[in-house]
Design a protein around this motif. Sequence first.
Motif: not given
Length: 409
Positions: A396-404
Motif C-alpha cells: 500500500p502507498l496510501t489508503d486508496k493507492v497500491w504499489i504494483l
Amino acid sequence: MYIPRHIEPVVERLARRKPVVVLTGARQVGKSTMLRTICPSVRYITLNNPLVRESSKTNPSLFFQMYEPPVIVDEIQKAAELFEYIKDTVDESNAKGQFFLTGSQSIKLMQNISESLAGRAGIIRLAGLSMREINGRVDRAPYQPDVHPGHADISTESKLDLESFLEIIHRGFFPELYETPGDLHDWLDFYSSYFQSYLEKDIRDMLNIHDESAFIRFVTATAALTGQMLNLSHLAGMCGKDQKTVRTWLSVLESCGIIYLLQPYYNNINKRLIKTPKLIFLDTGLACWLLGWNTPEQLFKGAMWGHIFESYVISEIIKSYYNDGIVRPPLFYYRDKDKNGIDLLIKNGDTLYPVEIKASSDPTRAMVSSFRCLDGIAGMQVGAGSVICLASQRLPLTDKVWILPAHLI
C-alpha cells in the motif's frame, strides 16, 4: 510449444452464439494457431496461398462447395468476394460457429463485415502474448486497480526478477519467439523478416507507397515516439511527408495492431483538458529492434527506457481487455493545460481508476499527487489507484493507492 491464450474462452463463447467469429490482430500474433488448436476438427484454409486465393476470388460459390463450413478462413480480407456468400450461407441456416475468419488488415476486414455480416459476426481482437500468458497465470480478468488484493495472497506472489523481466520486454511478445530457445541472432532475424514481410510489403502495398525510405523513417519515428503525446507535425518532419499522409499511415498502423492511440479523457465541461492522443507501440520488442536497442542492457540504460516501460504497461492492460472480448477498452490518459497528468485512467461506469506508471523501484506519494485533479469532474467518482513500477512486491502507498510490480499486471 503452444502457449494457451486467455482469449480462448471468448472464442468458444462467441462460436456458441454467432454463426461467424471474426478474429483480428497483427500478423503473427497467433490467430490461426490458436483457432486450429481449440478447433482441431474444423478445416483450415489460408488465403495467403495464391492459388487458393485466386480460386476464392474467381469462383466463390464453388469455393465454399469445396470447403464446407465449419471452416477457418485465414486472411479473409484478401478475398472480399467471399463475404456475400458467407452472408447467404448463414442466412439459410441457424447453425452457430460456421465460419471462423481471421484478418490482419482491420480496415478492409471491418468494412466488409459492416457491409455484409452486420449482426451475424462476433468480433474479437488478439494481440501478442501477455505477460500473464508467458508466466502461465490463469487469471484473465481485465486489469483494474483495487485497494484490496482480493483473493491474491501477497505473501506467495513472485518477486520481481529484473533481469528476466527486462529480457521479456526486449524480446517482445510474438509467439514464435517463445516456441524454442533463441539468442540475439534469432531475435534480429525474426524482426528483420517481420518488418520486411509485413510492414514493408503488406502495409506499404496496401497504402500504395512508392517512397520506401520515407515509410521506413515513418515507422522508426513512430517507435521513437512511443509513450508520448502524438505530435503530427514532428512526425511529419521526421519522415519528410505532410501531416495528411502521416495521419493516413498512422491509421493503417493502428488498424493493423502495430500501434494504439490512447485517447485523452475529457468532458464537455472542462475546456482546459488536452485533447491529443498518446501513441503506444504495442510490441516492445519490435520497437527495440527499430530503435537499435539490441540487448536488454542497452534498453535499460538507454534514453527511451521510461517510454518503453510505459508502453509495455499500457499494452499489457490493453491485452487484458482484448482477452476478455472487449475490443474497445475503456482506457484514457489525463493531462490538462496546467500540466497535471495521469498516465492512465480506467473508466468503469461512473468511476475513474487512476494509474501512474514509473520506471522506478521506490515510488513516493508525490507521484500520485495529480490524482486529486479527478475530484472535480462532475458526475464521476474516483476509485482505487495504483502505481505500476519496478518494486519487488505489492504494497500500500496510501489508503486508496497500491504499489504494483509491473510483472503482476
